[in-house]
Design a protein around this motif. Structure first.
Motif, PDB file in Angstrom:
ATOM      1  N   PHE A   1     -14.321 -22.771 -16.176  1.00 51.42           N
ATOM      2  CA  PHE A   1     -14.885 -21.936 -17.245  1.00 51.42           C
ATOM      3  C   PHE A   1     -16.399 -22.053 -17.265  1.00 51.42           C
ATOM      4  CE2 PHE A   1     -10.703 -21.995 -19.279  1.00 51.42           C
ATOM      5  CZ  PHE A   1     -10.688 -20.805 -19.987  1.00 51.42           C
ATOM      6  N   GLY A   2     -17.056 -20.951 -17.538  1.00 48.97           N
ATOM      7  CA  GLY A   2     -18.494 -21.019 -17.778  1.00 48.97           C
ATOM      8  C   GLY A   2     -19.126 -19.648 -17.701  1.00 48.97           C
ATOM      9  N   TYR A   3     -20.409 -19.607 -17.960  1.00 53.09           N
ATOM     10  CA  TYR A   3     -21.151 -18.353 -17.898  1.00 53.09           C
ATOM     11  C   TYR A   3     -21.991 -18.319 -16.624  1.00 53.09           C
ATOM     12  CZ  TYR A   3     -19.941 -17.352 -22.703  1.00 53.09           C
ATOM     13  OH  TYR A   3     -19.252 -17.094 -23.846  1.00 53.09           O
TER      14      TYR A   3
ATOM     15  N   LEU B   1     -18.879 -14.393 -18.658  1.00 47.07           N
ATOM     16  CA  LEU B   1     -17.911 -15.481 -18.639  1.00 47.07           C
ATOM     17  C   LEU B   1     -17.060 -15.360 -17.378  1.00 47.07           C
ATOM     18  CD1 LEU B   1     -16.444 -17.838 -20.030  1.00 47.07           C
ATOM     19  CD2 LEU B   1     -15.012 -16.143 -21.169  1.00 47.07           C
TER      20      LEU B   1
ATOM     21  N   ALA C   1     -16.072 -27.301 -16.365  1.00 46.18           N
ATOM     22  CA  ALA C   1     -16.797 -26.380 -17.250  1.00 46.18           C
ATOM     23  C   ALA C   1     -18.268 -26.536 -16.919  1.00 46.18           C
ATOM     24  CB  ALA C   1     -16.538 -26.715 -18.716  1.00 46.18           C
ATOM     25  N   PHE C   2     -19.001 -25.431 -16.892  1.00 48.56           N
ATOM     26  CA  PHE C   2     -20.384 -25.526 -16.418  1.00 48.56           C
ATOM     27  C   PHE C   2     -21.330 -24.673 -17.252  1.00 48.56           C
ATOM     28  CE2 PHE C   2     -21.172 -21.397 -14.455  1.00 48.56           C
ATOM     29  CZ  PHE C   2     -19.899 -20.872 -14.400  1.00 48.56           C
TER      30      PHE C   2
END
Lengths: 127, 211
Positions: free
Chosen positions: A43-45, A50, A123-124
């Motif tokens: 998960f991350g932007y 997203l 997650a980043f």
């Protein structure tokens, strides 16, 4: 956990993380896939959008290509029996998709399985 | 002595909180679980009691009226301007509000109270009695409901770390009982959260049941 166990568990976790780091450095997802649990999530932007799913991550690593100048630093390793949390900061990320000199902050959660420590989530945040 | 004439600052039960907000107890309990209504608990031997501060309820009501910002930023970020309150504290509070959905779900034995706190693609992993469970957060919703109420759970935030758009919460819960658990159990949980459209959503839960 007994304090005597911590160093060996720590080393095993860092070895798992090293597969991820080498995959980033060489732009080769095959070097990092084995470090990820089959059910792992991502998960991350990226660029304000997203993005989810480890398939996205693996394709991105291959398409980005080598990032020979990355400077990875492990900020923390917390171990709670069968689960662990690793905070990783990577500076100097580069490549066809990353551009030049990008910094990434990561939170990895790991699960200890029969085959060792595996990444269950990444997650980043891109800076 | 002036304090004696001051209006009562705290509301001491669900009934009083509901009356203050002019809604049913059922509604205000739901607001706590899904909309972060600031309700506190006192620990007792048998069952916890709840209380709320009027000024916190007013601040919550005002945020709710304001609605989400058009710029997509969380209301907490907008409030920072001129208020002198650090954005870190507001983000921290927003994260604990999201986490309280999980705690409320566990306490009530209703997994649906946890659902609004989670990203639709949220997943979970960990061991329960030696068996590995990994997959959709739906497993957690179902398990919490099947386990039923755990009125005496004691949650503690061991760690809350915010890295821009992601956050990490280490939650320790003890005295967790229920139909599936039986004797009081202790769980160590690590949640990963993501800030989506100004709201903190849980994307992952990894857990370890302590022996």
């Amino acid at each position: 956990m007994q304090s005597t166990q911590y160093p060996s568990e720590y080393d095993a976790i860092v070895r798992t993380m090293q597969h991820y780091i080498e995959g980033c450095r060489h732009g080769r997802s095959d070097q990092m896939r084995g470090a990820f649990h089959p059910q792992s999530s991502f998960f991350g932007y990226a660029g304000g959008n997203l993005v989810t799913g480890t398939d996205f991550l693996f394709h991105w690593i291959d398409d980005n290509g080598p990032a020979p100048g990355i400077e990875p630093r492990i900020v923390s390793v917390d171990i709670l029996e069968t689960i662990a949390v690793v905070r990783l900061e990577v500076a100097g990320f580069s490549g066809k998709l990353a551009g030049a000199d990008v910094r990434m902050s990561d939170v990895f959660t790991l699960l200890k399985t029969d085959t060792g420590w595996t990444i269950i989530q990444k997650a980043f945040h891109w800076h | 002595m002036a304090e004696r004439n001051a209006p009562q600052r705290t509301l001491e039960s669900w009934k009083q909180i509901a009356a203050y907000l002019d809604r049913s107890e059922r509604t205000v309990r739901r607001w706590e679980a899904s909309e972060g209504l600031p309700v506190h608990r006192r620990r007792h031997q048998k069952q916890d009691s709840v209380f709320a501060f009027r000024h916190e309820l007013e601040a919550w009501r005002q945020r709710r009226i304001d609605g989400p910002a058009e710029d997509g930023l969380p209301p907490s970020t907008r409030e920072v301007a001129g208020s002198g309150v650090s954005s870190y504290l507001l983000e921290h509070d927003a994260i604990t509000r999201t986490m309280h959905c999980y705690i409320a779900a566990a306490r009530e034995g209703n997994g649906e109270l946890f659902r609004p706190a989670c990203h639709p693609q949220a997943t979970m992993a960990g061991y329960c009695q030696g068996v590995e469970y990994s997959g959709s957060m739906e497993h957690v919703f179902a398990w919490v409901t099947a386990n039923g109420p755990a009125p005496n759970i004691e949650p503690r935030f061991a760690r809350i770390e915010i890295v821009e758009t992601i956050a990490l919460v280490h939650l320790e819960v003890q005295k967790w009982t229920g139909r599936l658990l039986g004797a009081p159990a202790r769980a160590s949980d690590v949640f990963t959260l993501l800030r989506v459209n100004g709201e903190w959503k849980i994307t992952h839960k990894v857990f370890h049941w302590q022996d």
